[in-house]
Scaffold this motif. Structure first.
Motif, PDB file in Angstrom:
ATOM      1  N   LEU A 184       0.828  -1.207   0.000  1.00  0.00           N
ATOM      2  CA  LEU A 184       0.000   0.000   0.000  1.00  0.00           C
ATOM      3  C   LEU A 184       0.861   1.255   0.000  1.00  0.00           C
ATOM      4  O   LEU A 184       2.001   1.249   0.471  1.00  0.00           O
ATOM      5  CB  LEU A 184      -0.899   0.023   1.238  1.00  0.00           C
ATOM      6  N   ASP A 185       0.311   2.334  -0.516  1.00  0.00           N
ATOM      7  CA  ASP A 185       0.960   3.628  -0.385  1.00  0.00           C
ATOM      8  C   ASP A 185       1.116   3.945   1.102  1.00  0.00           C
ATOM      9  O   ASP A 185       0.193   3.756   1.894  1.00  0.00           O
ATOM     10  CB  ASP A 185       0.113   4.702  -1.075  1.00  0.00           C
ATOM     11  N   THR A 218       1.066   6.550   2.788  1.00  0.00           N
ATOM     12  CA  THR A 218       0.113   7.504   3.368  1.00  0.00           C
ATOM     13  C   THR A 218      -1.225   6.854   3.703  1.00  0.00           C
ATOM     14  O   THR A 218      -1.988   7.384   4.511  1.00  0.00           O
ATOM     15  CB  THR A 218      -0.126   8.678   2.399  1.00  0.00           C
ATOM     16  N   LEU A 219      -1.515   5.704   3.080  1.00  0.00           N
ATOM     17  CA  LEU A 219      -2.780   5.015   3.319  1.00  0.00           C
ATOM     18  C   LEU A 219      -2.710   3.996   4.457  1.00  0.00           C
ATOM     19  O   LEU A 219      -3.741   3.601   4.994  1.00  0.00           O
ATOM     20  CB  LEU A 219      -3.234   4.294   2.049  1.00  0.00           C
ATOM     21  N   VAL A 220      -1.495   3.562   4.796  1.00  0.00           N
ATOM     22  CA  VAL A 220      -1.350   2.475   5.762  1.00  0.00           C
ATOM     23  C   VAL A 220      -2.019   2.764   7.106  1.00  0.00           C
ATOM     24  O   VAL A 220      -2.748   1.915   7.635  1.00  0.00           O
ATOM     25  CB  VAL A 220       0.136   2.106   5.955  1.00  0.00           C
ATOM     26  N   PRO A 221      -1.820   3.943   7.727  1.00  0.00           N
ATOM     27  CA  PRO A 221      -2.495   4.185   9.015  1.00  0.00           C
ATOM     28  C   PRO A 221      -4.014   4.075   8.935  1.00  0.00           C
ATOM     29  O   PRO A 221      -4.650   3.503   9.827  1.00  0.00           O
ATOM     30  CB  PRO A 221      -2.062   5.618   9.367  1.00  0.00           C
ATOM     31  N   PHE A 222      -4.597   4.600   7.854  1.00  0.00           N
ATOM     32  CA  PHE A 222      -6.051   4.532   7.690  1.00  0.00           C
ATOM     33  C   PHE A 222      -6.506   3.110   7.378  1.00  0.00           C
ATOM     34  O   PHE A 222      -7.589   2.678   7.783  1.00  0.00           O
ATOM     35  CB  PHE A 222      -6.495   5.488   6.592  1.00  0.00           C
ATOM     36  N   ALA A 223      -5.660   2.370   6.642  1.00  0.00           N
ATOM     37  CA  ALA A 223      -5.972   0.963   6.353  1.00  0.00           C
ATOM     38  C   ALA A 223      -5.974   0.142   7.634  1.00  0.00           C
ATOM     39  O   ALA A 223      -6.832  -0.741   7.813  1.00  0.00           O
ATOM     40  CB  ALA A 223      -4.956   0.399   5.366  1.00  0.00           C
ATOM     41  N   LEU A 224      -5.043   0.412   8.524  1.00  0.00           N
ATOM     42  CA  LEU A 224      -4.994  -0.314   9.795  1.00  0.00           C
ATOM     43  C   LEU A 224      -6.229  -0.028  10.642  1.00  0.00           C
ATOM     44  O   LEU A 224      -6.834  -0.939  11.213  1.00  0.00           O
ATOM     45  CB  LEU A 224      -3.726   0.078  10.561  1.00  0.00           C
ATOM     46  N   TYR A 259      -7.593  -5.776   3.161  1.00  0.00           N
ATOM     47  CA  TYR A 259      -6.383  -5.191   2.566  1.00  0.00           C
ATOM     48  C   TYR A 259      -6.253  -5.565   1.093  1.00  0.00           C
ATOM     49  O   TYR A 259      -5.806  -4.755   0.264  1.00  0.00           O
ATOM     50  CB  TYR A 259      -5.135  -5.652   3.330  1.00  0.00           C
ATOM     51  N   LEU A 260      -6.650  -6.790   0.769  1.00  0.00           N
ATOM     52  CA  LEU A 260      -6.652  -7.195  -0.634  1.00  0.00           C
ATOM     53  C   LEU A 260      -7.585  -6.312  -1.456  1.00  0.00           C
ATOM     54  O   LEU A 260      -7.268  -5.935  -2.593  1.00  0.00           O
ATOM     55  CB  LEU A 260      -7.089  -8.659  -0.760  1.00  0.00           C
ATOM     56  N   ALA A 292      -6.734  -4.074  -4.706  1.00  0.00           N
ATOM     57  CA  ALA A 292      -7.436  -4.294  -5.963  1.00  0.00           C
ATOM     58  C   ALA A 292      -8.003  -2.974  -6.472  1.00  0.00           C
ATOM     59  O   ALA A 292      -7.957  -2.684  -7.663  1.00  0.00           O
ATOM     60  CB  ALA A 292      -8.562  -5.308  -5.761  1.00  0.00           C
ATOM     61  N   SER A 293      -8.505  -2.154  -5.594  1.00  0.00           N
ATOM     62  CA  SER A 293      -9.022  -0.858  -5.977  1.00  0.00           C
ATOM     63  C   SER A 293      -7.906   0.045  -6.499  1.00  0.00           C
ATOM     64  O   SER A 293      -8.061   0.755  -7.479  1.00  0.00           O
ATOM     65  CB  SER A 293      -9.702  -0.175  -4.765  1.00  0.00           C
ATOM     66  N   LEU A 294      -6.757   0.002  -5.848  1.00  0.00           N
ATOM     67  CA  LEU A 294      -5.628   0.804  -6.287  1.00  0.00           C
ATOM     68  C   LEU A 294      -5.156   0.363  -7.683  1.00  0.00           C
ATOM     69  O   LEU A 294      -4.791   1.202  -8.512  1.00  0.00           O
ATOM     70  CB  LEU A 294      -4.470   0.651  -5.304  1.00  0.00           C
TER      71      LEU A 294
END
Length: 253
Positions: free
Chosen positions: A133-134, A136-142, A244-245, A249-251
């Motif tokens: 993941l980018d 910058t997105l990891v904290p929000f993904a978590l 997370y997958l 996939a969206s990215l």
């Protein structure tokens, strides 16, 4: 009323994590039953810990190192509670041939080859996906991943029956169907976590998490006739990975 709801939240936090809770919080089976509505809120707390560790570690190490440290922090905070459920569930379904034998294997504290493989794949999978993941997105993904995946476990409580008769089983106090109001509270915390992600990524992540949850629910229904505590932990782990997958996939699109 506010104190009662706080007691339910802290009850869920105490049950699913190693984090300290206020001394005034009591313990009862009834309170634990009612705490299920706050499982996604507990996910927000755990995801928040992971996000903070990731952000702090990113100041000193590359993304892979920061992800590794954030994963270690969340596992420490939960005492590997859900990972243990995943290993037991896979051992049971992998090595059992009927309901009684599957439940017997799940109850065994030892981890078999199926469980070890599942744990390695789950931990490695989360690591690879979060690194991809980018940053910058990891904290929000978590934040979202931990909240959504715990809602997926909560959905099993609403949809299915608890199958163990052992009163000492770890999920026995939670084996109560949730009301619509309680499910709406759980949904609120999920939406709160998803609000920090771009809409298309949130939808893709939730879609794959839902598919994974319904697929697992079908397996549990077929082989057990319902769920156990290990099934809840396994659902949390698998749906988190699926979420997370979905983000990736969206990215890719």
């Amino acid at each position: 009323m506010i104190r009662r709801e706080l007691e339910y939240f802290f009850g869920a936090l105490r049950f699913f994590t190693r984090l300290p809770v206020p001394a005034w919080v009591g313990h009862s089976a009834e309170a634990l039953n009612r705490s299920a509505r706050y499982f996604p809120a507990v996910g927000l707390v755990i995801g928040g810990i992971g996000a903070l560790v990731f952000l702090g570690a990113s100041l000193f190490w590359p993304q892979a190192g920061a992800v590794l440290l954030s994963m270690a922090a969340t596992i420490y905070a939960t005492g590997a509670f859900h990972e243990d459920g995943l290993a037991d569930m896979v051992d049971g379904l992998g090595g059992g041939w009927d309901k009684l034998h599957i439940l017997e294997i799940m109850k065994d504290s030892r981890v078999g080859s199926y469980g070890v493989v599942a744990l390695v794949l789950a931990l490695l999978g989360k690591f690879v996906l979060l690194v991809a993941l980018d940053a910058t997105l990891v904290p929000f993904a978590l934040l979202a991943g931990h909240a959504v995946s715990r809602f997926c476990s909560t959905a099993l409580l609403a949809m299915m029956d608890y199958v163990r008769e052992d009163l000492l089983a770890k999920a026995k106090p939670l084996a109560t169907r949730l009301t619509i109001g309680e499910m709406l509270i759980a949904v609120f915390f999920v939406l709160l976590a998803l609000a920090l992600l771009p809409l298309e990524k949130a939808i893709a992540g939730c879609l794959l998490a839902a598919i994974a949850t319904f697929w697992l629910a079908a397996r549990f229904k077929r082989w057990l006739g319902g769920y156990t505590g290990d099934c809840l932990g396994a659902t949390q782990q698998v749906s988190e990975i699926a979420f997370y997958l979905g983000l990736l996939a969206s990215l890719a699109q």
